[in-house]
Design a protein around this motif. Structure first.
Motif, PDB file in Angstrom:
ATOM      1  N   GLU A 301      76.951 -49.237  94.300  1.00 42.74           N
ATOM      2  CA  GLU A 301      77.631 -48.659  95.509  1.00 42.74           C
ATOM      3  C   GLU A 301      77.257 -47.235  95.570  1.00 42.74           C
ATOM      4  OE1 GLU A 301      81.689 -49.336  95.975  1.00 42.74           O
ATOM      5  OE2 GLU A 301      81.527 -51.350  95.934  1.00 42.74           O
ATOM      6  N   TYR A 302      76.484 -47.170  96.909  1.00 38.20           N
ATOM      7  CA  TYR A 302      76.054 -45.661  97.147  1.00 38.20           C
ATOM      8  C   TYR A 302      77.058 -44.947  97.840  1.00 38.20           C
ATOM      9  CZ  TYR A 302      71.467 -47.847  96.196  1.00 38.20           C
ATOM     10  OH  TYR A 302      70.520 -48.608  95.694  1.00 38.20           O
ATOM     11  N   PHE A 303      78.010 -45.393  98.249  1.00 42.00           N
ATOM     12  CA  PHE A 303      78.926 -44.539  99.103  1.00 42.00           C
ATOM     13  C   PHE A 303      79.991 -43.711  98.104  1.00 42.00           C
ATOM     14  CE2 PHE A 303      83.208 -43.775 100.442  1.00 42.00           C
ATOM     15  CZ  PHE A 303      83.346 -43.218 101.586  1.00 42.00           C
ATOM     16  N   ILE A 307      81.770 -36.776  98.446  1.00 42.30           N
ATOM     17  CA  ILE A 307      80.471 -36.173  98.635  1.00 42.30           C
ATOM     18  C   ILE A 307      79.731 -36.564 100.049  1.00 42.30           C
ATOM     19  CG2 ILE A 307      78.101 -36.367  97.388  1.00 42.30           C
ATOM     20  CD1 ILE A 307      79.379 -37.251  95.004  1.00 42.30           C
ATOM     21  N   PRO A 308      79.625 -35.496 100.767  1.00 40.29           N
ATOM     22  CA  PRO A 308      79.118 -35.674 102.125  1.00 40.29           C
ATOM     23  C   PRO A 308      77.833 -36.421 102.146  1.00 40.29           C
ATOM     24  CG  PRO A 308      80.125 -33.569 101.972  1.00 40.29           C
ATOM     25  CD  PRO A 308      80.018 -34.049 100.625  1.00 40.29           C
ATOM     26  N   ASP A 348      66.905 -37.016 102.513  1.00 36.91           N
ATOM     27  CA  ASP A 348      67.967 -36.594 101.323  1.00 36.91           C
ATOM     28  C   ASP A 348      68.773 -37.631 100.974  1.00 36.91           C
ATOM     29  OD1 ASP A 348      69.010 -36.450 103.922  1.00 36.91           O
ATOM     30  OD2 ASP A 348      70.129 -34.719 103.434  1.00 36.91           O
ATOM     31  N   ILE A 349      69.168 -38.287 101.911  1.00 34.42           N
ATOM     32  CA  ILE A 349      70.178 -39.628 101.474  1.00 34.42           C
ATOM     33  C   ILE A 349      69.454 -40.542 100.712  1.00 34.42           C
ATOM     34  CG2 ILE A 349      71.799 -41.438 102.479  1.00 34.42           C
ATOM     35  CD1 ILE A 349      72.669 -39.459 104.716  1.00 34.42           C
ATOM     36  N   LYS A 350      68.283 -40.862 101.087  1.00 38.02           N
ATOM     37  CA  LYS A 350      67.479 -41.928 100.518  1.00 38.02           C
ATOM     38  C   LYS A 350      66.974 -41.610  99.316  1.00 38.02           C
ATOM     39  CE  LYS A 350      65.284 -43.653 104.857  1.00 38.02           C
ATOM     40  NZ  LYS A 350      64.072 -43.987 105.820  1.00 38.02           N
ATOM     41  N   LEU A 351      66.706 -40.329  99.017  1.00 38.43           N
ATOM     42  CA  LEU A 351      66.547 -40.181  97.685  1.00 38.43           C
ATOM     43  C   LEU A 351      67.608 -40.073  96.757  1.00 38.43           C
ATOM     44  CD1 LEU A 351      63.980 -36.851  98.408  1.00 38.43           C
ATOM     45  CD2 LEU A 351      63.409 -39.104  97.441  1.00 38.43           C
ATOM     46  N   ALA A 352      68.764 -39.572  97.243  1.00 37.62           N
ATOM     47  CA  ALA A 352      70.169 -39.532  96.381  1.00 37.62           C
ATOM     48  C   ALA A 352      70.598 -41.033  96.173  1.00 37.62           C
ATOM     49  CB  ALA A 352      71.051 -38.996  97.061  1.00 37.62           C
ATOM     50  N   GLN A 353      70.234 -41.918  97.027  1.00 43.81           N
ATOM     51  CA  GLN A 353      70.514 -43.544  96.935  1.00 43.81           C
ATOM     52  C   GLN A 353      69.509 -44.086  96.000  1.00 43.81           C
ATOM     53  OE1 GLN A 353      70.416 -45.189 100.666  1.00 43.81           O
ATOM     54  NE2 GLN A 353      72.542 -44.720 101.293  1.00 43.81           N
ATOM     55  N   LEU A 354      68.136 -43.583  95.964  1.00 40.42           N
ATOM     56  CA  LEU A 354      67.494 -44.222  95.099  1.00 40.42           C
ATOM     57  C   LEU A 354      67.525 -43.590  93.502  1.00 40.42           C
ATOM     58  CD1 LEU A 354      64.631 -45.681  94.583  1.00 40.42           C
ATOM     59  CD2 LEU A 354      63.527 -43.506  95.221  1.00 40.42           C
ATOM     60  N   GLU A 422      66.442 -28.451  99.955  1.00 41.18           N
ATOM     61  CA  GLU A 422      66.577 -27.475  99.062  1.00 41.18           C
ATOM     62  C   GLU A 422      67.271 -28.082  97.895  1.00 41.18           C
ATOM     63  OE1 GLU A 422      69.385 -24.824 101.130  1.00 41.18           O
ATOM     64  OE2 GLU A 422      67.937 -24.315 102.395  1.00 41.18           O
ATOM     65  N   ALA A 423      66.914 -27.349  96.679  1.00 39.85           N
ATOM     66  CA  ALA A 423      67.364 -27.588  95.454  1.00 39.85           C
ATOM     67  C   ALA A 423      69.049 -27.249  95.114  1.00 39.85           C
ATOM     68  CB  ALA A 423      66.602 -27.254  94.543  1.00 39.85           C
ATOM     69  N   PRO A 424      69.905 -28.167  94.628  1.00 37.76           N
ATOM     70  CA  PRO A 424      69.430 -29.670  94.238  1.00 37.76           C
ATOM     71  C   PRO A 424      69.846 -30.299  95.357  1.00 37.76           C
ATOM     72  CG  PRO A 424      71.425 -28.964  93.582  1.00 37.76           C
ATOM     73  CD  PRO A 424      71.052 -27.691  94.192  1.00 37.76           C
ATOM     74  N   ILE A 425      69.043 -31.672  95.575  1.00 38.71           N
ATOM     75  CA  ILE A 425      69.499 -32.293  96.630  1.00 38.71           C
ATOM     76  C   ILE A 425      70.758 -33.130  96.478  1.00 38.71           C
ATOM     77  CG2 ILE A 425      68.781 -34.699  97.625  1.00 38.71           C
ATOM     78  CD1 ILE A 425      65.739 -34.406  96.824  1.00 38.71           C
ATOM     79  N   TRP A 426      71.299 -33.413  95.490  1.00 36.58           N
ATOM     80  CA  TRP A 426      72.679 -34.005  95.307  1.00 36.58           C
ATOM     81  C   TRP A 426      73.495 -33.238  94.389  1.00 36.58           C
ATOM     82  CZ3 TRP A 426      68.103 -36.842  93.634  1.00 36.58           C
ATOM     83  CH2 TRP A 426      68.132 -36.853  92.286  1.00 36.58           C
ATOM     84  N   PRO A 427      74.635 -33.159  94.594  1.00 35.82           N
ATOM     85  CA  PRO A 427      75.431 -32.230  93.880  1.00 35.82           C
ATOM     86  C   PRO A 427      75.670 -32.585  92.361  1.00 35.82           C
ATOM     87  CG  PRO A 427      76.990 -33.478  95.128  1.00 35.82           C
ATOM     88  CD  PRO A 427      75.621 -33.805  95.477  1.00 35.82           C
TER      89      PRO A 427
END
Length: 560
Positions: A301-303, A307-308, A348-354, A422-427
């Motif tokens: 689950e990507y949700f 984490i906004p 940014d969301i797509k990269l975090a999900q991947l 910007e770095a980092p994409i995800w926290p």
């Protein structure tokens, strides 16, 4: 009508045929009101030209305000009736532009089960109450779609479609002897082998079809009914009879009542993961019971609450399969299926999900000696070939700092006004490193290590350890035109992929798929088509193809 005997209702000298109005309506009010009355009169009368088919000189329409008018504008918004109404656009291959970087695009609006859609099998040209109809393009009708339907299009309506008997012709491409690569090495020199086939197919959820009816206005309404579509989809799955099938946009109620029972009767084992929230569809991975056995199943689950960046309801599904091999020497295969976020401006969301999916694949596929078993990564990635996201999967690294967020998936050309990555994409709180691996360190030490690694780099980047390549080359062999995996009245592009564990260095790889010491060898693939072939069958969906995506199918050899 009752009249009181003691009341005089008319002057004694009133004429019998005199109108009840002192002056005719055309004389009342300013010139603008008179003009409106003059235009309304020929529409209101039954002998109007568009009603009877007779020629009619359209009156000049003055500029009036719709806001304060009680007139039903939608009812009369027809081509040739209202002046100054722009003919609606049709088949448009370029990406859809949006007004706001964080605004969800009109394509593929997700509809929750809480919204009333109706259970009728017939297509209803209505939109979700939470999502207004998209603003149609003001461009002229595409020559391609004009030739298909012969009519200008109206938003949210299905015009009559010319029935076509043509079927999409696809052929198998043999990759064992391509381009003079030489004969295949004898099997005995590489031990035991196991051949199998894989399919990736977005079958188009019926609820998403209904809530995005404007995407299918070029289709005959009959071909969009679920009864017709289900029969076609099952027929297609049975015809190809792939050993492993990764399906996207599988509607949960249809899966439970129809799809799963039917596939189980054909000898398949089915695993399913519905999207989070109140979304009605999800991903399914099915495999033949006489070819594979299930070792483990891992939904992703990507949700992530709190984490906004990860507030979307997309999911993935990973299965670890063991081939049913009499010798028992075949290694396991890790099969992953996903459907990433559509929004072109949220790379940014797509990269975090991947990254979350790759981290889970690395964990599931890891062997005792630290290596990984062969991996198959399938799905709808909502990214075009050679985009940064696509390149990240194949090249295993991506320097993203300074990149416009809308450039990640390559779905949009312009980058003006877009936010910069910007770095980092995800926290760090996500628990996944910049190498797309799970971090098991204490939280404080983990954050300090990540900050130190970011400061030591001139340009921050993300990496992964899986060696993956695409089954398809994304250009047609003969014409070198782009291959197409999805097509509707707004776009025709490639967003679906089958990635597999590469068996040699990608820098020296050609179309020749060489035998591997250990891993997957690509034997053949079902060829994709271009825009010209889709034009001949009136686009997608059509009478014979019941999704707006095409199935991707490949045959592999597993070396043990």
């Amino acid at each position: 009508m009752y009249r009181h005997p003691n009341v005089n209702y008319a002057a004694p000298d009133a004429a019998k045929n005199q109108s009840m109005f002192v002056r005719p309506l055309s004389a009342v009010g300013p010139a603008q009101t008179q003009a409106v009355a003059g235009v309304w009169r020929p529409w209101h009368q039954p002998r109007c030209s568009w009603w009877t088919g007779q020629s009619y000189q359209q009156p000049q329409w003055p500029t009036t305000s719709k806001k304060n008018s009680t007139f039903n504008w939608k009812e009369w918004r027809r081509h040739g009736v209202l002046p100054n109404v722009v003919t609606q656009g049709s088949f448009h291959l370029s990406g859809v532009r949006m007004e706001c970087s964080d605004k969800e695009p009109p394509l593929k609006r997700r509809k929750s089960t809480g919204d009333t859609v109706g259970t009728s099998e017939h297509v209803k040209s209505q939109h979700s109450p939470k999502c207004s109809a998209p603003r149609e393009s003001k461009e002229e009708n595409s020559p391609w779609l004009k030739k298909v339907i012969g009519l200008p299009l109206t938003p949210g309506k299905f015009p009559p479609s010319r029935e076509t008997k043509a079927e999409l012709k696809r052929h198998w491409e043999d990759l064992t002897f391509p381009y003079g690569c030489g004969p295949q090495t004898d099997r005995s020199s590489h031990g035991q082998t196991f051949d199998f086939s894989v399919m990736s197919y977005n079958i188009l959820s019926q609820e998403l079809l209904l809530s995005n009816a404007y995407l299918y206005k070029h289709c005959n309404p009959h071909v969009l009914e679920w009864r017709h579509r289900f029969t076609n989809i099952i027929k297609e799955l049975e015809q190809h009879s792939a050993d492993i099938m990764c399906l996207q946009e599988v509607q949960e109620d249809h899966y439970q009542r129809q799809i799963k029972p039917t596939l189980e009767s054909l000898g398949y084992h089915c695993e399913y993961k519905r999207r989070t929230g109140r979304k009605p569809d999800g991903c399914a991975v099915v495999f033949k019971r006489n070819r594979f056995s299930l070792l483990s199943c891992h939904p992703v689950e990507y949700f992530r609450r709190g984490i906004p960046l990860l507030d979307r309801d997309n999911v993935g599904l990973i299965l670890l399969l063991q081939p049913v091999d009499p010798s028992g020497s075949a290694c396991n295969v890790c099969v992953a299926n996903t459907h990433l976020l559509y929004n072109p401006r949220r790379g940014d969301i797509k990269l975090a999900q991947l990254a979350m999916l790759l981290a889970e694949i690395s964990r599931v596929a890891q062997l005792a000696d630290g290596s990984t078993c062969p991996v198959l990564l399938c799905g709808d990635f909502n990214s075009v070939p050679w985009s940064p996201l696509y390149s990240f999967i194949k090249e295993r690294t991506l320097e993203y700092v300074g990149m416009p967020v809308g450039k990640v998936s390559g779905q949009e050309e312009g980058s003006r006004g877009q936010r910069i990555l910007e770095a980092p994409i995800w926290p760090p709180s996500l628990g996944i490193s910049q190498k797309c691996q799970y971090e098991c360190q204490p939280k404080e030490a983990k954050v300090k290590k990540q900050e130190a690694s970011l400061n030591s780099l001139d340009k921050a980047r993300i990496e992964h350890s899986l060696k993956l390549t695409s089954v398809y080359s994304h250009k047609l062999n003969r014409s070198m035109q782009p291959e197409i995996t999805t097509c509707h009245s707004r776009s025709a592009i490639t967003v679906d992929y089958i990635f597999y564990s590469a068996t040699q260095d990608e820098s020296v790889r050609t179309e020749c798929s060489v035998p591997a010491q250990r891993g997957l060898q690509l034997l053949a693939r079902l060829a994709l088509v271009g825009e010209a072939e889709l034009e001949e069958v009136s686009g997608l969906p059509n009478k014979h193809n019941s999704s707006d995506h095409l199935p991707l199918i490949a045959r592999f050899r597993l070396q043990s």
